[in-house]
Design a protein around this motif. Structure first.
Motif, mmCIF file in Angstrom:
data_model
loop_
_atom_site.group_PDB
_atom_site.id
_atom_site.type_symbol
_atom_site.label_atom_id
_atom_site.label_comp_id
_atom_site.label_asym_id
_atom_site.label_seq_id
_atom_site.Cartn_x
_atom_site.Cartn_y
_atom_site.Cartn_z
ATOM 1 N N SER A 18 0.829 -1.199 0.000
ATOM 2 C CA SER A 18 0.000 0.000 0.000
ATOM 3 C C SER A 18 0.870 1.258 0.000
ATOM 4 C CB SER A 18 -0.918 0.008 1.229
ATOM 5 O OG SER A 18 -1.626 1.232 1.297
ATOM 6 N N GLN A 19 0.560 2.177 -0.896
ATOM 7 C CA GLN A 19 1.269 3.453 -0.969
ATOM 8 C C GLN A 19 0.532 4.549 -0.199
ATOM 9 O OE1 GLN A 19 4.332 3.738 -2.676
ATOM 10 N NE2 GLN A 19 4.025 1.530 -2.564
ATOM 11 N N ARG A 20 -0.754 4.385 0.005
ATOM 12 C CA ARG A 20 -1.576 5.412 0.640
ATOM 13 C C ARG A 20 -1.896 5.102 2.101
ATOM 14 N NH1 ARG A 20 -5.317 4.954 -4.370
ATOM 15 N NH2 ARG A 20 -4.229 6.260 -5.846
ATOM 16 N N GLY A 21 -1.581 3.883 2.521
ATOM 17 C CA GLY A 21 -1.835 3.520 3.909
ATOM 18 C C GLY A 21 -3.233 3.009 4.191
ATOM 19 N N TYR A 22 -4.035 2.771 3.153
ATOM 20 C CA TYR A 22 -5.392 2.241 3.347
ATOM 21 C C TYR A 22 -5.351 0.723 3.346
ATOM 22 C CZ TYR A 22 -6.769 6.967 2.035
ATOM 23 O OH TYR A 22 -6.909 8.319 1.962
ATOM 24 N N ASP A 23 -6.342 0.118 3.970
ATOM 25 C CA ASP A 23 -6.455 -1.338 3.959
ATOM 26 C C ASP A 23 -7.257 -1.747 2.722
ATOM 27 O OD1 ASP A 23 -6.207 -3.951 4.767
ATOM 28 O OD2 ASP A 23 -7.971 -3.884 6.066
ATOM 29 N N ALA A 24 -6.675 -1.497 1.573
ATOM 30 C CA ALA A 24 -7.327 -1.825 0.299
ATOM 31 C C ALA A 24 -6.251 -2.124 -0.735
ATOM 32 C CB ALA A 24 -8.191 -0.658 -0.180
ATOM 33 N N GLU A 25 -6.592 -2.972 -1.702
ATOM 34 C CA GLU A 25 -5.643 -3.293 -2.760
ATOM 35 C C GLU A 25 -5.473 -2.084 -3.673
ATOM 36 O OE1 GLU A 25 -8.336 -5.223 -2.055
ATOM 37 O OE2 GLU A 25 -7.246 -6.744 -0.943
ATOM 38 N N GLU A 26 -4.234 -1.690 -3.899
ATOM 39 C CA GLU A 26 -3.948 -0.563 -4.782
ATOM 40 C C GLU A 26 -3.308 -1.018 -6.086
ATOM 41 O OE1 GLU A 26 -1.512 2.038 -2.472
ATOM 42 O OE2 GLU A 26 -3.165 2.647 -1.181
ATOM 43 N N GLY A 27 -2.843 -2.253 -6.114
ATOM 44 C CA GLY A 27 -2.213 -2.745 -7.312
ATOM 45 C C GLY A 27 -1.911 -4.222 -7.196
ATOM 46 N N ALA A 28 -1.594 -4.826 -8.346
ATOM 47 C CA ALA A 28 -1.296 -6.253 -8.366
ATOM 48 C C ALA A 28 -0.556 -6.613 -9.645
ATOM 49 C CB ALA A 28 -2.587 -7.068 -8.285
ATOM 50 N N ALA A 29 0.109 -7.746 -9.591
ATOM 51 C CA ALA A 29 0.673 -8.380 -10.774
ATOM 52 C C ALA A 29 0.019 -9.748 -10.859
ATOM 53 C CB ALA A 29 2.186 -8.510 -10.669
ATOM 54 N N ILE A 30 -0.516 -10.086 -12.022
ATOM 55 C CA ILE A 30 -1.269 -11.331 -12.189
ATOM 56 C C ILE A 30 -0.688 -12.103 -13.364
ATOM 57 C CG2 ILE A 30 -3.562 -12.323 -12.509
ATOM 58 C CD1 ILE A 30 -4.687 -9.542 -11.661
ATOM 59 N N LEU A 31 -0.531 -13.403 -13.172
ATOM 60 C CA LEU A 31 -0.037 -14.296 -14.220
ATOM 61 C C LEU A 31 -1.139 -15.299 -14.534
ATOM 62 C CD1 LEU A 31 2.458 -15.307 -15.878
ATOM 63 C CD2 LEU A 31 2.929 -16.813 -13.959
ATOM 64 N N ASP A 46 -3.476 1.730 -9.015
ATOM 65 C CA ASP A 46 -4.117 3.047 -9.032
ATOM 66 C C ASP A 46 -3.386 3.993 -8.089
ATOM 67 O OD1 ASP A 46 -4.937 2.179 -6.555
ATOM 68 O OD2 ASP A 46 -7.045 2.653 -6.836
ATOM 69 N N ALA A 47 -2.137 3.642 -7.731
ATOM 70 C CA ALA A 47 -1.380 4.458 -6.792
ATOM 71 C C ALA A 47 -0.042 4.922 -7.374
ATOM 72 C CB ALA A 47 -1.140 3.663 -5.500
ATOM 73 N N VAL A 48 0.077 4.928 -8.693
ATOM 74 C CA VAL A 48 1.316 5.382 -9.329
ATOM 75 C C VAL A 48 0.978 6.390 -10.434
ATOM 76 C CG1 VAL A 48 2.535 3.224 -8.866
ATOM 77 C CG2 VAL A 48 1.343 3.488 -11.018
ATOM 78 N N PRO A 49 1.847 7.375 -10.663
ATOM 79 C CA PRO A 49 1.620 8.275 -11.792
ATOM 80 C C PRO A 49 1.962 7.548 -13.092
ATOM 81 C CG PRO A 49 3.638 8.881 -10.642
ATOM 82 C CD PRO A 49 3.022 7.741 -9.878
ATOM 83 N N SER A 50 1.015 7.514 -14.020
ATOM 84 C CA SER A 50 1.241 6.762 -15.247
ATOM 85 C C SER A 50 0.257 7.185 -16.326
ATOM 86 C CB SER A 50 1.061 5.264 -14.971
ATOM 87 O OG SER A 50 1.113 4.532 -16.166
ATOM 88 N N PRO A 51 0.710 7.292 -17.584
ATOM 89 C CA PRO A 51 -0.208 7.588 -18.680
ATOM 90 C C PRO A 51 -0.860 6.325 -19.248
ATOM 91 C CG PRO A 51 2.001 7.512 -19.535
ATOM 92 C CD PRO A 51 2.109 7.276 -18.038
ATOM 93 N N TYR A 52 -0.572 5.155 -18.642
ATOM 94 C CA TYR A 52 -1.036 3.874 -19.192
ATOM 95 C C TYR A 52 -2.332 3.413 -18.556
ATOM 96 C CZ TYR A 52 3.696 3.803 -20.999
ATOM 97 O OH TYR A 52 4.852 4.131 -21.635
ATOM 98 N N SER A 53 -3.342 4.257 -18.503
ATOM 99 C CA SER A 53 -4.611 3.839 -17.905
ATOM 100 C C SER A 53 -5.656 3.615 -18.984
ATOM 101 C CB SER A 53 -5.117 4.879 -16.903
ATOM 102 O OG SER A 53 -5.674 5.988 -17.564
ATOM 103 N N PHE A 54 -6.588 2.715 -18.708
ATOM 104 C CA PHE A 54 -7.662 2.402 -19.644
ATOM 105 C C PHE A 54 -8.477 3.653 -19.972
ATOM 106 C CE2 PHE A 54 -11.965 1.069 -20.670
ATOM 107 C CZ PHE A 54 -11.734 0.158 -21.682
ATOM 108 N N GLU A 55 -8.881 4.373 -18.917
ATOM 109 C CA GLU A 55 -9.741 5.538 -19.123
ATOM 110 C C GLU A 55 -9.025 6.631 -19.910
ATOM 111 O OE1 GLU A 55 -9.345 4.007 -16.188
ATOM 112 O OE2 GLU A 55 -11.351 3.321 -15.686
ATOM 113 N N GLN A 56 -7.736 6.853 -19.632
ATOM 114 C CA GLN A 56 -7.014 7.885 -20.363
ATOM 115 C C GLN A 56 -6.641 7.421 -21.771
ATOM 116 O OE1 GLN A 56 -4.107 8.821 -17.187
ATOM 117 N NE2 GLN A 56 -4.757 10.924 -17.529
ATOM 118 N N GLY A 57 -6.442 6.133 -21.948
ATOM 119 C CA GLY A 57 -6.095 5.615 -23.263
ATOM 120 C C GLY A 57 -7.269 5.579 -24.221
#
Length: 126
Positions: A18-31, A46-57
Motif C-alpha cells: 500500500s502506498q496510501r496507507g489504506y487497507d485496500a488493494e492498490e495494485g497487483a501483478a497477475i499471471l 491506481d497508486a502510481v503516476p502513469s499515462p497507461y490507464s484504460f480511461e485515459q487511453g
C-alpha cells in the motif's frame, strides 16, 4: 483476456504494498495460464503516476485528460499489437523471424470515438 485467449486454467496474483496507507488493494501483478497454452500477464495500480490507464487511453471517461499511450500489449508468434493506438509490429517482408531482421510497423485504421457514445449508438441500432 478470456475473450481473446479462451478459458483460464491457472492464476497467480501478488498484491502490491500500500502506498496510501489504506487497507485496500492498490495494485497487483497477475499471471494467467490459458487452456490453449497461452501465458498472459496483467499489471495494475491506481497508486502510481502513469499515462497507461484504460480511461485515459480510450477516452472512456471524458473528465480525464486523454493520454496518447497504449495500455494493452498483445504479443503473438506472428505479430504484436498495442491498444488503443492499434500499432501492429511484425517481421512482415523479412526473410525470417529473427532479432537480426528489422520489424515492420503498421497502424491499423480504427474509428476514434468516446466508447460511451459508441455503446449508446450500438444500443439504439439494436
Amino acid at each position: 483476456m478470456h475473450h481473446f485467449f479462451g478459458p483460464i486454467v491457472r492464476i497467480h496474483a501478488e498484491k502490491t504494498i500500500s502506498q496510501r496507507g489504506y487497507d485496500a488493494e492498490e495494485g497487483a501483478a497477475i499471471l494467467f495460464r490459458f487452456a490453449s497454452g497461452v501465458v498472459g500477464t496483467f499489471v495494475l495500480s491506481d497508486a502510481v503516476p502513469s499515462p497507461y490507464s484504460f480511461e485515459q487511453g480510450t477516452g472512456e471517461n471524458p473528465m480525464l485528460p486523454r493520454a496518447a499511450q497504449d495500455f494493452y500489449r498483445i504479443f503473438g508468434t506472428d505479430a504484436s499489437l498495442s491498444v488503443p493506438d492499434m500499432r501492429r509490429w511484425s517481421y512482415d517482408g523479412a526473410k525470417e523471424k529473427s532479432w537480426l531482421e528489422p520489424l515492420s510497423q503498421k497502424a491499423l485504421d480504427v474509428e476514434m470515438a468516446t466508447p460511451f457514445d459508441l455503446q449508446v449508438a450500438h444500443f439504439i441500432r439494436v
